[in-house]
Design a protein around this motif. Structure first.
Motif, PDB file in Angstrom:
ATOM      1  N   TRP A 118       9.420   9.296  -0.367  1.00 50.40           N
ATOM      2  CA  TRP A 118      10.488   8.200  -0.899  1.00 50.40           C
ATOM      3  C   TRP A 118      10.562   6.866   0.178  1.00 50.40           C
ATOM      4  O   TRP A 118      11.079   7.582   0.940  1.00 50.40           O
ATOM      5  N   ARG A 119      10.696   5.993  -0.115  1.00 49.67           N
ATOM      6  CA  ARG A 119      10.837   4.499   0.427  1.00 49.67           C
ATOM      7  C   ARG A 119       9.569   4.997   1.737  1.00 49.67           C
ATOM      8  O   ARG A 119       9.893   4.092   3.467  1.00 49.67           O
ATOM      9  N   ARG A 120       8.855   5.271   2.307  1.00 48.28           N
ATOM     10  CA  ARG A 120       7.855   5.205   3.325  1.00 48.28           C
ATOM     11  C   ARG A 120       7.001   4.657   3.403  1.00 48.28           C
ATOM     12  O   ARG A 120       6.432   4.386   2.586  1.00 48.28           O
ATOM     13  N   ASN A 121       6.298   4.359   4.758  1.00 46.14           N
ATOM     14  CA  ASN A 121       5.572   3.444   5.434  1.00 46.14           C
ATOM     15  C   ASN A 121       3.799   3.695   4.095  1.00 46.14           C
ATOM     16  O   ASN A 121       3.873   4.521   3.840  1.00 46.14           O
ATOM     17  N   ARG A 122       3.804   2.936   2.601  1.00 46.57           N
ATOM     18  CA  ARG A 122       2.482   3.451   2.268  1.00 46.57           C
ATOM     19  C   ARG A 122       0.896   3.003   3.097  1.00 46.57           C
ATOM     20  O   ARG A 122       0.137   4.373   2.670  1.00 46.57           O
ATOM     21  N   ARG A 123       0.474   2.666   4.249  1.00 45.67           N
ATOM     22  CA  ARG A 123      -0.498   3.286   5.014  1.00 45.67           C
ATOM     23  C   ARG A 123       0.046   4.139   6.266  1.00 45.67           C
ATOM     24  O   ARG A 123      -0.295   5.099   5.836  1.00 45.67           O
ATOM     25  N   GLU A 124       1.184   4.409   6.159  1.00 45.96           N
ATOM     26  CA  GLU A 124       1.353   5.351   7.056  1.00 45.96           C
ATOM     27  C   GLU A 124       1.095   7.003   6.359  1.00 45.96           C
ATOM     28  O   GLU A 124       1.399   8.086   7.086  1.00 45.96           O
ATOM     29  N   ILE A 125       1.964   6.550   5.479  1.00 48.49           N
ATOM     30  CA  ILE A 125       1.426   7.914   4.320  1.00 48.49           C
ATOM     31  C   ILE A 125       0.114   8.188   4.168  1.00 48.49           C
ATOM     32  O   ILE A 125      -0.074   9.710   4.334  1.00 48.49           O
ATOM     33  N   VAL A 126      -0.688   7.508   3.914  1.00 49.32           N
ATOM     34  CA  VAL A 126      -2.150   8.274   3.538  1.00 49.32           C
ATOM     35  C   VAL A 126      -2.799   8.409   5.129  1.00 49.32           C
ATOM     36  O   VAL A 126      -3.498   9.378   5.378  1.00 49.32           O
ATOM     37  N   GLU A 162     -10.591  -0.881   4.724  1.00 46.92           N
ATOM     38  CA  GLU A 162     -12.178  -1.371   3.600  1.00 46.92           C
ATOM     39  C   GLU A 162     -10.727  -2.532   2.608  1.00 46.92           C
ATOM     40  O   GLU A 162     -10.648  -3.540   1.946  1.00 46.92           O
ATOM     41  N   PHE A 163     -10.357  -1.424   1.992  1.00 46.10           N
ATOM     42  CA  PHE A 163      -9.489  -1.391   1.216  1.00 46.10           C
ATOM     43  C   PHE A 163      -8.369  -2.295   1.765  1.00 46.10           C
ATOM     44  O   PHE A 163      -8.093  -3.101   0.218  1.00 46.10           O
ATOM     45  N   GLU A 164      -7.675  -2.904   2.762  1.00 46.20           N
ATOM     46  CA  GLU A 164      -6.821  -4.191   2.839  1.00 46.20           C
ATOM     47  C   GLU A 164      -7.561  -4.667   3.447  1.00 46.20           C
ATOM     48  O   GLU A 164      -6.643  -5.880   2.814  1.00 46.20           O
ATOM     49  N   SER A 165      -8.724  -4.668   3.307  1.00 45.91           N
ATOM     50  CA  SER A 165      -8.870  -6.152   3.814  1.00 45.91           C
ATOM     51  C   SER A 165      -9.865  -7.217   2.756  1.00 45.91           C
ATOM     52  O   SER A 165      -9.382  -7.930   2.464  1.00 45.91           O
ATOM     53  N   ILE A 166      -9.432  -6.535   1.890  1.00 48.60           N
ATOM     54  CA  ILE A 166      -9.331  -7.112  -0.114  1.00 48.60           C
ATOM     55  C   ILE A 166      -8.550  -7.198  -0.662  1.00 48.60           C
ATOM     56  O   ILE A 166      -8.721  -6.479  -2.154  1.00 48.60           O
ATOM     57  N   GLY A 167      -7.451  -6.460  -0.032  1.00 49.02           N
ATOM     58  CA  GLY A 167      -6.260  -6.791  -0.854  1.00 49.02           C
ATOM     59  C   GLY A 167      -6.340  -5.217  -2.002  1.00 49.02           C
ATOM     60  O   GLY A 167      -5.293  -5.841  -3.103  1.00 49.02           O
ATOM     61  N   ILE A 168      -7.113  -4.687  -1.490  1.00 50.95           N
ATOM     62  CA  ILE A 168      -6.078  -3.084  -2.122  1.00 50.95           C
ATOM     63  C   ILE A 168      -5.210  -2.261  -1.650  1.00 50.95           C
ATOM     64  O   ILE A 168      -5.368  -2.397   0.037  1.00 50.95           O
ATOM     65  N   CYS A 171      -2.562   3.221  -0.418  1.00 50.22           N
ATOM     66  CA  CYS A 171      -1.984   3.941  -1.159  1.00 50.22           C
ATOM     67  C   CYS A 171      -2.542   3.716  -2.477  1.00 50.22           C
ATOM     68  O   CYS A 171      -2.320   4.895  -3.358  1.00 50.22           O
ATOM     69  N   GLY A 172      -3.319   2.904  -3.397  1.00 53.80           N
ATOM     70  CA  GLY A 172      -3.263   2.965  -4.980  1.00 53.80           C
ATOM     71  C   GLY A 172      -2.194   2.634  -5.153  1.00 53.80           C
ATOM     72  O   GLY A 172      -2.417   2.872  -6.841  1.00 53.80           O
ATOM     73  N   GLU A 173      -1.082   2.492  -4.911  1.00 55.22           N
ATOM     74  CA  GLU A 173       0.025   2.972  -5.390  1.00 55.22           C
ATOM     75  C   GLU A 173       0.159   1.178  -7.066  1.00 55.22           C
ATOM     76  O   GLU A 173       1.170   1.327  -7.988  1.00 55.22           O
ATOM     77  N   ASN A 174      -0.825   0.849  -7.005  1.00 51.31           N
ATOM     78  CA  ASN A 174      -0.777  -0.671  -8.116  1.00 51.31           C
ATOM     79  C   ASN A 174      -1.348   0.040  -8.880  1.00 51.31           C
ATOM     80  O   ASN A 174      -2.122  -0.461  -9.754  1.00 51.31           O
ATOM     81  N   GLY A 175      -2.105   0.724  -9.012  1.00 52.35           N
ATOM     82  CA  GLY A 175      -2.907   1.893 -10.265  1.00 52.35           C
ATOM     83  C   GLY A 175      -4.499   1.098  -9.630  1.00 52.35           C
ATOM     84  O   GLY A 175      -5.408   1.667 -10.137  1.00 52.35           O
ATOM     85  N   GLU A 176      -4.964   0.944  -8.679  1.00 47.96           N
ATOM     86  CA  GLU A 176      -6.477   0.359  -7.530  1.00 47.96           C
ATOM     87  C   GLU A 176      -7.243   1.730  -7.702  1.00 47.96           C
ATOM     88  O   GLU A 176      -8.279   1.479  -8.206  1.00 47.96           O
ATOM     89  N   PHE A 177      -6.830   2.401  -7.931  1.00 49.14           N
ATOM     90  CA  PHE A 177      -7.638   4.408  -7.944  1.00 49.14           C
ATOM     91  C   PHE A 177      -6.922   5.169  -7.592  1.00 49.14           C
ATOM     92  O   PHE A 177      -5.819   4.608  -7.481  1.00 49.14           O
ATOM     93  N   HIS A 178      -7.337   5.929  -7.727  1.00 50.15           N
ATOM     94  CA  HIS A 178      -7.470   7.509  -7.384  1.00 50.15           C
ATOM     95  C   HIS A 178      -8.005   8.588  -7.155  1.00 50.15           C
ATOM     96  O   HIS A 178      -9.139   7.983  -6.803  1.00 50.15           O
ATOM     97  N   THR A 179      -7.283   9.729  -6.467  1.00 48.52           N
ATOM     98  CA  THR A 179      -8.210  10.211  -5.551  1.00 48.52           C
ATOM     99  C   THR A 179      -8.360  12.117  -6.125  1.00 48.52           C
ATOM    100  O   THR A 179      -7.093  12.003  -6.880  1.00 48.52           O
TER     101      THR A 179
END
Length: 210
Positions: A118-126, A162-168, A171-179
Motif C-alpha cells: 500500500w502506497r508504495r511507488n508502482r515502478r519500485e514494486i515491479v 517499454e510500457f512506460e514509454s507508451i503510457g502504460i 504495474c498495470g494498475e489501471n487494468g492495462e494488463f494482468h500477469t
C-alpha cells in the motif's frame, strides 16, 4: 488465528504473499472463481493452474464461485468459515476504493488486514518483484490499447520501460494488463503450464493458460 492471502495468481498478490510469509504463517490462499467454477473471477486463470501454483508454494488453495453481484456475500461466507478473527493479506497498491472495500468487509468478520504494497511507488514494486527472481507472463491486455503483441511475454525491466514509454502503467494498475506468476523464491518448483489460444472477453484479450 488463521491467516489467508487473497490470491489472483498475478504479480501483486504474489509479492504481497512474499512479504506476508516473512511475518506470519499463512494458512490458505483464497481465490474467487467465476460462477462456472472454472476460471478465477478477476484474472481468468483456470482453477487447475491456481492449484498448481498453490501446490508449488505449499499453501492450500480455497475457492468459492460467484457472480460479481454476489461477490461480497460469498467473500463474507469464506471469512466466516475460514478466517473469522484472523488476518487477510492483500496486494492493493493505491486504489482507495479497493482498500475501503477490503477493510469494510473484513471488519464485519473481525479480520485484520495486511497490505504490504500500500502506497508504495508502482515502478519500485515491479522492480522489487523482478529483483527477487519472480517470473511472470503477460496473460491479459485491454482490447482498446492495441498492445496484444505483449501477450505471452515475460515481465522484465525492459518491458516495464517499454510500457512506460507508451503510457502504460508499470504495474498495470489501471487494468492495462494482468500477469501469471510461474516461478520465484516462494515456489518450490516452476509451475508447469502451456499457452493456448487468445480469447476475446468484454474488455480484455486473454491468453488461455493450461
Amino acid at each position: 488465528m488463521k491467516t489467508f492471502c487473497s490470491w489472483s495468481g498475478g504479480k501483486d498478490s504474489t509479492l504481497a504473499l512474499y512479504h506476508g510469509l516473512k511475518k506470519f504463517k499463512v494458512d490458505y490462499l483464497f481465490t474467487m472463481l467465476s460462477e462456472d467454477g472454472i476460471h478465477s473471477r478477476a484474472h481468468g486463470l483456470p482453477k487447475s493452474i491456481l492449484e498448481k501454483q498453490a501446490n508449488s508454494i505449499g499453501i492450500p488453495l480455497i475457492t468459492k464461485c460467484s457472480t460479481w453481484g454476489e461477490y461480497e456475500k460469498n467473500f463474507l461466507d469464506f471469512l466466516e468459515e475460514y478466517a473469522k478473527g484472523g488476518m487477510g493479506i492483500f496486494g492493493d497498491i493505491d486504489l482507495q476504493e479497493h482498500l475501503d472495500w477490503v477493510e469494510n468487509v473484513c471488519n464485519k468478520k473481525n479480520v485484520r488486514v495486511f497490505e504490504p504494497l500500500w502506497r508504495r511507488n508502482r515502478r519500485e514494486i515491479v522492480e522489487e518483484f523482478l529483483k527477487l527472481g519472480f517470473k511472470a507472463k503477460i496473460i491479459a491486455v485491454k482490447k482498446d490499447l492495441n498492445i496484444e503483441k505483449y501477450l505471452g511475454k515475460d515481465l522484465s525491466f525492459d518491458l516495464i520501460s517499454e510500457f512506460e514509454s507508451i503510457g502504460i502503467d508499470a504495474c498495470g494498475e489501471n487494468g492495462e494488463f494482468h500477469t501469471f506468476v510461474y516461478n520465484g523464491p516462494i515456489f518450490k518448483n516452476p509451475v508447469d503450464f502451456e499457452i493456448g489460444t487468445c480469447v476475446e472477453k468484454s474488455k480484455n484479450l486473454v491468453l488461455e493458460i493450461k
